[in-house]
Design a protein around this motif. Structure first.
Motif, mmCIF file in Angstrom:
data_model
loop_
_atom_site.group_PDB
_atom_site.id
_atom_site.type_symbol
_atom_site.label_atom_id
_atom_site.label_comp_id
_atom_site.label_asym_id
_atom_site.label_seq_id
_atom_site.Cartn_x
_atom_site.Cartn_y
_atom_site.Cartn_z
ATOM 1 N N ASN A 13 -29.792 7.239 17.641
ATOM 2 C CA ASN A 13 -31.206 6.847 17.704
ATOM 3 C C ASN A 13 -31.496 5.722 16.718
ATOM 4 N N THR A 14 -30.851 5.763 15.536
ATOM 5 C CA THR A 14 -31.102 4.753 14.499
ATOM 6 C C THR A 14 -30.726 3.364 15.003
ATOM 7 N N ALA A 15 -29.554 3.260 15.667
ATOM 8 C CA ALA A 15 -29.112 1.965 16.200
ATOM 9 C C ALA A 15 -30.039 1.495 17.321
ATOM 10 N N VAL A 16 -30.496 2.432 18.160
ATOM 11 C CA VAL A 16 -31.422 2.086 19.257
ATOM 12 C C VAL A 16 -32.745 1.584 18.671
ATOM 13 N N ASP A 17 -33.220 2.266 17.630
ATOM 14 C CA ASP A 17 -34.479 1.870 16.986
ATOM 15 C C ASP A 17 -34.412 0.440 16.454
ATOM 16 N N LEU A 18 -33.308 0.122 15.770
ATOM 17 C CA LEU A 18 -33.139 -1.203 15.164
ATOM 18 C C LEU A 18 -33.206 -2.285 16.241
ATOM 19 N N LEU A 19 -32.474 -2.078 17.336
ATOM 20 C CA LEU A 19 -32.471 -3.059 18.430
ATOM 21 C C LEU A 19 -33.846 -3.150 19.104
ATOM 22 N N SER A 20 -34.470 -1.987 19.328
ATOM 23 C CA SER A 20 -35.791 -1.969 19.982
ATOM 24 C C SER A 20 -36.785 -2.813 19.193
ATOM 25 N N GLU A 21 -36.769 -2.609 17.875
ATOM 26 C CA GLU A 21 -37.710 -3.314 17.002
ATOM 27 C C GLU A 21 -37.446 -4.822 17.012
ATOM 28 N N LYS A 22 -36.168 -5.194 16.914
ATOM 29 C CA LYS A 22 -35.826 -6.625 16.869
ATOM 30 C C LYS A 22 -36.116 -7.316 18.209
ATOM 31 N N LEU A 23 -35.870 -6.619 19.308
ATOM 32 C CA LEU A 23 -36.159 -7.191 20.630
ATOM 33 C C LEU A 23 -37.665 -7.356 20.826
ATOM 34 N N ARG A 28 -38.977 2.048 25.101
ATOM 35 C CA ARG A 28 -38.033 2.942 24.407
ATOM 36 C C ARG A 28 -38.097 4.323 25.053
ATOM 37 N N VAL A 29 -36.996 4.752 25.682
ATOM 38 C CA VAL A 29 -36.948 6.081 26.303
ATOM 39 C C VAL A 29 -36.382 7.066 25.279
ATOM 40 N N GLY A 30 -37.088 8.186 25.075
ATOM 41 C CA GLY A 30 -36.653 9.146 24.054
ATOM 42 C C GLY A 30 -37.492 8.991 22.803
ATOM 43 N N ASN A 31 -37.174 9.767 21.783
ATOM 44 C CA ASN A 31 -37.938 9.726 20.531
ATOM 45 C C ASN A 31 -37.230 8.891 19.478
ATOM 46 N N PRO A 32 -37.925 7.946 18.849
ATOM 47 C CA PRO A 32 -37.288 7.206 17.751
ATOM 48 C C PRO A 32 -36.976 8.135 16.580
ATOM 49 N N ALA A 33 -35.916 7.791 15.833
ATOM 50 C CA ALA A 33 -35.570 8.571 14.634
ATOM 51 C C ALA A 33 -36.524 8.163 13.512
ATOM 52 N N ALA A 51 -32.370 3.118 25.023
ATOM 53 C CA ALA A 51 -32.156 4.572 24.950
ATOM 54 C C ALA A 51 -30.816 4.833 24.263
ATOM 55 N N THR A 52 -30.573 6.095 23.917
ATOM 56 C CA THR A 52 -29.226 6.454 23.467
ATOM 57 C C THR A 52 -28.334 6.536 24.714
ATOM 58 N N LEU A 53 -27.029 6.679 24.512
ATOM 59 C CA LEU A 53 -26.111 6.764 25.653
ATOM 60 C C LEU A 53 -26.504 7.903 26.583
ATOM 61 N N VAL A 54 -26.734 9.098 26.007
ATOM 62 C CA VAL A 54 -27.117 10.257 26.829
ATOM 63 C C VAL A 54 -28.544 10.090 27.333
ATOM 64 N N GLY A 55 -29.394 9.435 26.531
ATOM 65 C CA GLY A 55 -30.783 9.191 26.933
ATOM 66 C C GLY A 55 -30.897 8.325 28.180
ATOM 67 N N ALA A 56 -29.821 7.590 28.499
ATOM 68 C CA ALA A 56 -29.824 6.744 29.700
ATOM 69 C C ALA A 56 -29.836 7.585 30.976
#
Length: 635
Positions: free
Chosen positions: A233-243, A252-257, A344-349
């Motif tokens: 989730n941490t890596a997804v959050d970082l990318l989501s924010e920068k994008l 963003r699908v799922g809950n941010p950390a 999303a995370t891998l499983v979140g996809a």
């Protein structure tokens, strides 16, 4: 067929081992022990209920004490609401649909709250995560099917080595003024790839920056939606924010950390709440809940007429909820259509909202830390794959030694890099470390291709300071101690803090308290980390700087950096046993966290049995960075 059959079998072995470890951890443990292990919230209080999809009830609970305990309860995991009055029979299973701070929502597989939930002593237990394994197996079966298909299955055929990747060589390279030569080459490799491209990003080389620019360029070039995933989730959050900061419409699908307001705004829940049709849904849900509440006022012992009345009320509630669900689905579809990037995370996809979607491009970040079967969850949704990561740093955690040895420990990233070097661009310029700190890692892991950018190449803490230091404890009698499965070395820990105290004292003449350098003290061994944390608490001279000092394991520092890094190697024994210090990728992570100074403390007699450490000590000597702990004792 055999390729995916083998992966499925290995995944099954891993699941069985994981289940066994989970059972050992939970079977005979008390609620307090489970809470300490991060598997349980207890006690909790129910703060509200509402009707969910398919007649299920959503229960919101709040932790009432012990808020500081780190836990593993996350969005999408299976969990159980239980009563500690009788935890074996008073339990209701469900899935966590939201978690933030001290609150979470659990969707229970029932349409009303059980009677025992009114008697207190409630808690939430994490269940074994069957869902992730099921999704991985499903993806592997889907990939097996795609392998047989001519057009749809091309990506799967390329990734398994049956076809060669293609690139559009005629396309003129795009120019990105903010990126360096290698970063630009990586983005252009992605833009010309028909099937697969890899960004190999060693520490500090700006992998995330490169990836964000590549995703932006892909969207401009293809005008198509991109799925962006990562293992954590941490890596997804970082990318989501920068994008998002690049002006893209990110969902963003799922809950941010990290529960920042910025990130919450990108989630499906938040975007739905702002949608113009949301008022209608709220109105419908309110009506449905009113009918449900009226139905639940009937007690268990009532006659036929009351039973019919109750049934009619519940049916009415269900019918209204169906209308609400239909409107909700309309909003979800609308938001999904408008999003340029879905993260999303891998499983979140595999989340129900995006499960049916296909994407032109799938991007997997931190692919070096991703289990291969998990990567196939997003891959089977895509036509083209972009992977970014560093297979020379930490690989994913695998519970089963048997599965690891049989090949589950080899990531898809490693396979692609080995199979198609032409699809890979190595980012060769790093912006983190002094060139001496970087040098050994570059030599061993990156074929001496890594170079330090001019802004950091000669950066030191103060003029004349030595950026690298190996302190040899051989012959000092600092013997390691074995405690269960972990190792510690009390004397080495005490020596490290004596050295750090001297360092901090020296730094005070160069730095004001509010601009003091950041310091990490790390070790591969949990027991040693506990000892180091204790030593820090009992070092009065360091207390004024405690805010600047972080003590933790190497694994927890992946992706982070500090001005000064101390590594306590811990191992020191007459038999030269070094255990998992032989996992040199872990040491690559440890040695590349420091910006201005790296201090490695260890016993050369024990370490030198492995060429990696023998060569590192030689490297330290060549750079005038070798010292003996004896010289500090004499001082």
């Amino acid at each position: 067929m055999t390729y995916f059959k083998q992966l499925q079998d290995l995944l099954q072995v891993e699941k069985q081992r994981d289940q066994e470890l989970y059972r050992q951890l939970t079977e005979n443990s008390s609620v307090a022990e489970r809470r300490t292990s991060g598997l349980t919230w207890y006690p909790v209080a129910i703060r509200g209920t509402e009707m969910g999809r398919g007649d299920y009830i959503i229960v919101e609970v709040e932790r009432t004490t012990h808020q500081d305990i780190v836990h593993q309860l996350r969005f999408g995991v299976s969990a159980v609401l239980f009563s500690n009055h009788d935890a074996k029979s008073c339990r209701e299973e469900g899935v966590i649909s939201y978690q933030g701070g001290n609150r979470l929502k659990i969707t229970l597989r029932t349409d009303e709250l059980p009677e025992w939930s009114r008697d207190g002593k409630l808690g939430i237990d994490l269940l074994f995560d069957d869902n992730s394994y099921d999704e991985m197996q499903f993806a592997l079966r889907k990939a097996t099917t795609l392998l047989e298909e001519t057009a749809e299955g091309r990506l799967v055929q390329v990734l398994t080595g049956e076809k060669q990747p293609a690139f559009n060589e005629k396309q003129a390279p795009a120019v990105f003024p903010k990126l360096n030569t290698w970063q630009q080459a990586a983005v252009n490799k992605i833009l010309t790839a028909s099937d697969v491209a890899v960004v190999h990003g060693p520490p500090g080389t700006g992998k995330t920056t490169t990836l964000v620019q590549a995703i932006k360029a892909l969207i401009e070039q293809d005008r198509k939606q991109v799925l962006v995933v990562a293992p954590s989730n941490t890596a997804v959050d970082l990318l989501s924010e920068k994008l998002f900061n690049e002006g893209l419409n990110v969902l963003r699908v799922g809950n941010p950390a990290r529960v920042s307001e910025h990130l919450m705004r990108l989630t499906l829940d938040s975007k739905m709440s702002e949608h113009s049709s949301m008022k209608e849904i709220k109105k419908l849900k309110k009506q449905a809940n009113e009918f449900r509440d009226m139905a639940h006022k009937y007690k268990r012992n009532f006659g036929k007429e009351e039973r019919e009345q109750r049934k009619a009320l519940l049916n009415e509630a269900r019918n209204i909820m169906k209308s609400a669900d239909a409107t909700e689905q309309y909003i979800i579809d609308d938001l999904l259509t408008r999003a340029q990037v879905i993260t999303a995370t891998l499983v979140g996809a595999s989340h129900y909202t995006v499960r049916h979607l296909r994407f032109d491009t799938v991007v997997i970040d931190e692919a070096g830390q991703a289990l291969e079967p998990a990567c196939w969850i997003p891959i089977v949704k895509g036509r083209r794959l972009v992977m970014a990561g560093d297979h020379c740093q930490l690989s994913p955690t695998i519970k089963s030694e048997e599965a690891a040895k049989a090949g589950l420990n080899i990531t898809l990233l490693e396979k692609i890099v080995a199979r198609y070097p032409g699809a890979v661009v190595l980012l060769e310029e790093q912006y983190r470390m002094h060139h001496t700190i970087m040098g050994y890692s570059s030599q061993v892991f990156y074929g001496n291709r890594l170079q330090a950018h001019a802004s950091v190449a000669d950066r030191v803490l103060f003029e004349g300071d030595q950026p690298l230091c190996f302190i040899d404890t051989a012959g000092c009698g600092y013997e390691e101690k074995q405690e269960g499965t972990s190792t510690s070395n009390p004397e080495e820990a005490a020596f490290l803090f004596r050295h750090l105290t001297q360092m901090v004292t020296a730094l005070q003449q160069y730095y004001a308290a509010d601009a003091f350098p950041s310091i990490a003290v790390i070790s591969p061994y949990k027991q040693q980390v506990e000892l180091l944390k204790e030593q820090l608490l009992h070092s009065p001279a360091l207390q004024p700087f405690a805010q600047s000092i972080t003590v933790n394991t190497i694994d927890s520092f992946q992706g982070q950096e500090r001005d000064i890094v101390y590594i306590s190697m811990t191992r020191s024994n007459p038999d030269s046993r070094i255990g998992f210090l032989s996992e040199i990728r872990r040491m690559n992570v440890a040695m590349t966290r420091a910006r201005k100074k790296l201090v490695v403390i260890g016993d050369s007699a024990t370490l030198s049995q492995l060429p990696f450490y023998a060569d590192f000590i030689t490297y330290a000597e060549q750079n005038n960075a070798y010292d003996s702990a004896w010289s500090f004792m004499e001082g």
